[in-house]
Structure formats: C-alpha cells, structure tokens
Design a protein around this motif. Structure first.
Motif, PDB file in Angstrom:
ATOM      1  N   UNK A  19       0.813  -1.217   0.000  1.00  0.00           N
ATOM      2  CA  UNK A  19       0.000   0.000   0.000  1.00  0.00           C
ATOM      3  C   UNK A  19       0.846   1.266   0.000  1.00  0.00           C
ATOM      4  N   UNK A  20       2.129   1.129   0.322  1.00  0.00           N
ATOM      5  CA  UNK A  20       3.022   2.283   0.348  1.00  0.00           C
ATOM      6  C   UNK A  20       4.427   1.837   0.694  1.00  0.00           C
ATOM      7  N   UNK A  21       5.355   2.771   0.803  1.00  0.00           N
ATOM      8  CA  UNK A  21       6.746   2.428   1.113  1.00  0.00           C
ATOM      9  C   UNK A  21       6.880   1.687   2.440  1.00  0.00           C
ATOM     10  N   UNK A  22       7.899   0.839   2.530  1.00  0.00           N
ATOM     11  CA  UNK A  22       8.176   0.103   3.765  1.00  0.00           C
ATOM     12  C   UNK A  22       8.547   1.076   4.882  1.00  0.00           C
ATOM     13  N   UNK A  68      40.029  -1.092  -4.449  1.00  0.00           N
ATOM     14  CA  UNK A  68      38.914  -0.154  -4.469  1.00  0.00           C
ATOM     15  C   UNK A  68      39.193   0.946  -3.468  1.00  0.00           C
ATOM     16  N   UNK A  69      38.682   2.130  -3.745  1.00  0.00           N
ATOM     17  CA  UNK A  69      38.855   3.227  -2.794  1.00  0.00           C
ATOM     18  C   UNK A  69      37.783   3.202  -1.714  1.00  0.00           C
ATOM     19  N   UNK A  70      36.824   2.300  -1.827  1.00  0.00           N
ATOM     20  CA  UNK A  70      35.742   2.210  -0.846  1.00  0.00           C
ATOM     21  C   UNK A  70      36.072   1.092   0.139  1.00  0.00           C
ATOM     22  N   UNK A  71      36.783   1.442   1.197  1.00  0.00           N
ATOM     23  CA  UNK A  71      37.316   0.423   2.099  1.00  0.00           C
ATOM     24  C   UNK A  71      36.592   0.380   3.441  1.00  0.00           C
ATOM     25  N   UNK A  72      35.369   0.922   3.485  1.00  0.00           N
ATOM     26  CA  UNK A  72      34.569   0.864   4.699  1.00  0.00           C
ATOM     27  C   UNK A  72      33.260   0.150   4.394  1.00  0.00           C
ATOM     28  N   UNK A  73      32.529  -0.135   5.450  1.00  0.00           N
ATOM     29  CA  UNK A  73      31.141  -0.555   5.293  1.00  0.00           C
ATOM     30  C   UNK A  73      30.271   0.602   5.762  1.00  0.00           C
ATOM     31  N   UNK A  74      29.172   0.824   5.059  1.00  0.00           N
ATOM     32  CA  UNK A  74      28.192   1.805   5.518  1.00  0.00           C
ATOM     33  C   UNK A  74      27.069   1.075   6.228  1.00  0.00           C
ATOM     34  N   UNK A  75      26.488   1.734   7.220  1.00  0.00           N
ATOM     35  CA  UNK A  75      25.279   1.234   7.860  1.00  0.00           C
ATOM     36  C   UNK A  75      24.136   2.178   7.483  1.00  0.00           C
ATOM     37  N   UNK A  76      23.144   1.628   6.808  1.00  0.00           N
ATOM     38  CA  UNK A  76      22.059   2.444   6.276  1.00  0.00           C
ATOM     39  C   UNK A  76      20.795   1.598   6.218  1.00  0.00           C
ATOM     40  N   UNK A  77      19.765   2.007   6.940  1.00  0.00           N
ATOM     41  CA  UNK A  77      18.505   1.264   6.949  1.00  0.00           C
ATOM     42  C   UNK A  77      17.959   1.136   5.528  1.00  0.00           C
ATOM     43  N   UNK A  78      17.398  -0.004   5.218  1.00  0.00           N
ATOM     44  CA  UNK A  78      16.820  -0.191   3.889  1.00  0.00           C
ATOM     45  C   UNK A  78      15.697   0.807   3.621  1.00  0.00           C
ATOM     46  N   UNK A  89      15.702   2.825   0.149  1.00  0.00           N
ATOM     47  CA  UNK A  89      14.585   2.874  -0.789  1.00  0.00           C
ATOM     48  C   UNK A  89      14.117   4.311  -1.015  1.00  0.00           C
ATOM     49  N   UNK A  90      14.126   5.135   0.032  1.00  0.00           N
ATOM     50  CA  UNK A  90      13.728   6.531  -0.133  1.00  0.00           C
ATOM     51  C   UNK A  90      14.664   7.259  -1.095  1.00  0.00           C
ATOM     52  N   UNK A  91      15.967   7.039  -0.943  1.00  0.00           N
ATOM     53  CA  UNK A  91      16.935   7.684  -1.828  1.00  0.00           C
ATOM     54  C   UNK A  91      16.748   7.223  -3.272  1.00  0.00           C
ATOM     55  N   UNK A  92      16.465   5.938  -3.466  1.00  0.00           N
ATOM     56  CA  UNK A  92      16.241   5.435  -4.822  1.00  0.00           C
ATOM     57  C   UNK A  92      14.925   5.955  -5.397  1.00  0.00           C
ATOM     58  N   UNK A  93      13.896   6.061  -4.553  1.00  0.00           N
ATOM     59  CA  UNK A  93      12.637   6.648  -5.041  1.00  0.00           C
ATOM     60  C   UNK A  93      12.853   8.092  -5.479  1.00  0.00           C
ATOM     61  N   UNK A  94      13.625   8.846  -4.694  1.00  0.00           N
ATOM     62  CA  UNK A  94      13.917  10.231  -5.067  1.00  0.00           C
ATOM     63  C   UNK A  94      14.634  10.286  -6.419  1.00  0.00           C
ATOM     64  N   UNK A  95      15.568   9.355  -6.623  1.00  0.00           N
ATOM     65  CA  UNK A  95      16.302   9.325  -7.891  1.00  0.00           C
ATOM     66  C   UNK A  95      15.371   9.002  -9.055  1.00  0.00           C
TER      67      UNK A  95
END
Length: 231
Positions: free
Chosen positions: A33-36, A92-102, A106-112
């Motif tokens: 019915x809407x975003x998680x 790779x220059x990305x040598x960390x892990x990010x912590x980011x709620x799904x 999803x909100x960032x991808x919806x905005x894109x």
C-alpha cells in the motif's frame, strides 16, 4: 511503455532508475500500500558503493549513511579491544562498510527515480502474465479489486522473496533458511560513552549479541540467533 517493473524495493527501483537514465519508458508497480516503514538490510559494502558512484548516486547515499570504521569487543561491561578495520582487501577506494537502513535506501532510490520523471504505483499487484512472440500480456490487480490488462515488450520481476513472476516462470529461490535471527532496532544508552561508528560484539551472562550503528545518534541494530527446531 517499454518496460514494466514489478516491485519497488531496491532491485526494482535501481533497475527503473538505470532504464530512465537511458531514456527507456518505465512503469513501476508494487503490491504494497506504500513504502516500507520497517528496516531489513542495513549494510552497504564496497561493490555497491562503486555502482552508486558509477550511476551518480554516491554522494546522496554517503551523506545519509553511518560510515563504519572498525570492530570492538566487550565482555561483562568491559571493553576488551577496539580496532580500526578495512572491510576489503580488493583494489577499491571504498574500504569501509556503511550502515544504512533499507527504508532510507529505498527513499533515496525513489527520489532518484522520481527525479527522472518516474512514478511508483502502490497497491497494484501483478497476478499473472502470458507470453507471445513479441510481448507479454500482464494482469494487474488494483487495490480496489479491479483488474487491468497490459501488453508490454519487457517485464522485470523484482517482486521479492515470494515473487509471482518467478513462480510463474518455474524459477526456485536458491538457498535455505538454516538459522532464525532475532533482530531489534533500538535507541541505546551506555553507562560509558562509545563511538557510534563500529560493529560491536557484546558478551554477557554467557551469551553474545552483535550490535552495529544505524542512522540516528542513539540508534543501533541488535542481532542474535535463536534456537529453533526447523523439522
């Protein structure tokens, strides 16, 4: 419409974004019915960061994520060890892990997607399709119960673990569930301040829990396994 995307989770949204970037017309539907509002996956690793960088989304994600810097071990209220850590040994220059709620992912991808003119239709479930030589005839069920017939050249099935697309194609979900995990996202206070930037293994009363930071100064995810008989 060139492509119908069934499912507006991370996979469906990224697929739609990449198609829209290339001028392909896309329709996105999702049975929910809407975003998680509850989080699922919460870690972003180097290869995903590389992809985000390649498609122009790295900065938006980096600005929201907690940047993991290492690992710490605790026992019975005492800090045993804390170390900075690179989470990959690859080139790779990305040598960390990010912590980011799904939920935020999803909100960032919806905005894109919406930034490129895309739109997500909630409460629309794919219930079936028939293939011909040059198209698919897809049945979509709307929240009010009425059904819509749509003819499309291409269909992307990104409709989750219980995918109707995959079921109708006879494709099984690979892997098994050998463990049951207990998960809680909670605001935590500590007697002694701890940095909100690393995975922490905490052992007390003979049991061990893993915690790692989420977006929000006091927000952490707690993980443990449960003893469950799967027979």
């Amino acid at each position: 419409m060139d492509v119908l995307v069934a499912g507006a989770g991370p996979v469906g949204l990224m697929a739609a974004y990449e198609l829209l970037r290339r001028g392909v017309s896309v329709r996105i539907v999702d049975a929910a019915s809407g975003p998680a509002t509850t989080s699922r996956a919460a870690a972003v690793h180097a290869r995903t960061m590389e992809v985000l960088d390649q498609v122009g989304l790295y900065e938006a994600f980096a600005a929201r994520a907690v940047h993991g810097k290492g690992i710490a071990f605790h026992a019975d209220g005492q800090l045993l060890a804390s170390m900075d850590a690179r989470f990959t040994t690859h080139a790779t220059r990305f040598d960390q892990v990010w912590f980011l709620d799904q939920v935020i992912t999803e909100q960032l991808l919806r905005d894109a997607v919406t930034g490129l003119g895309g739109r997500i239709e909630w409460g629309v479930r794919l219930t079936g399709f028939d293939e011909t030589d040059d198209r698919l005839d897809v049945t979509l069920e709307h929240a009010d119960g009425h059904c819509e017939q749509v003819a499309v050249p291409w269909l992307i099935g990104a409709d989750g673990g219980h995918s109707e697309v995959r079921r109708r194609l006879g494709i099984t979900l690979q892997g098994d569930s050998s463990e049951t995990w207990l998960i809680a996202d909670a605001d935590l206070d500590f007697v002694d301040p701890v940095s909100h930037d690393r995975i922490r293994w905490v052992r007390t009363d003979g049991a061990t829990t893993m915690i790692f930071p989420l977006v929000g100064d006091r927000r952490w995810r707690l993980l443990d396994t449960a003893d469950v008989n799967h027979d």
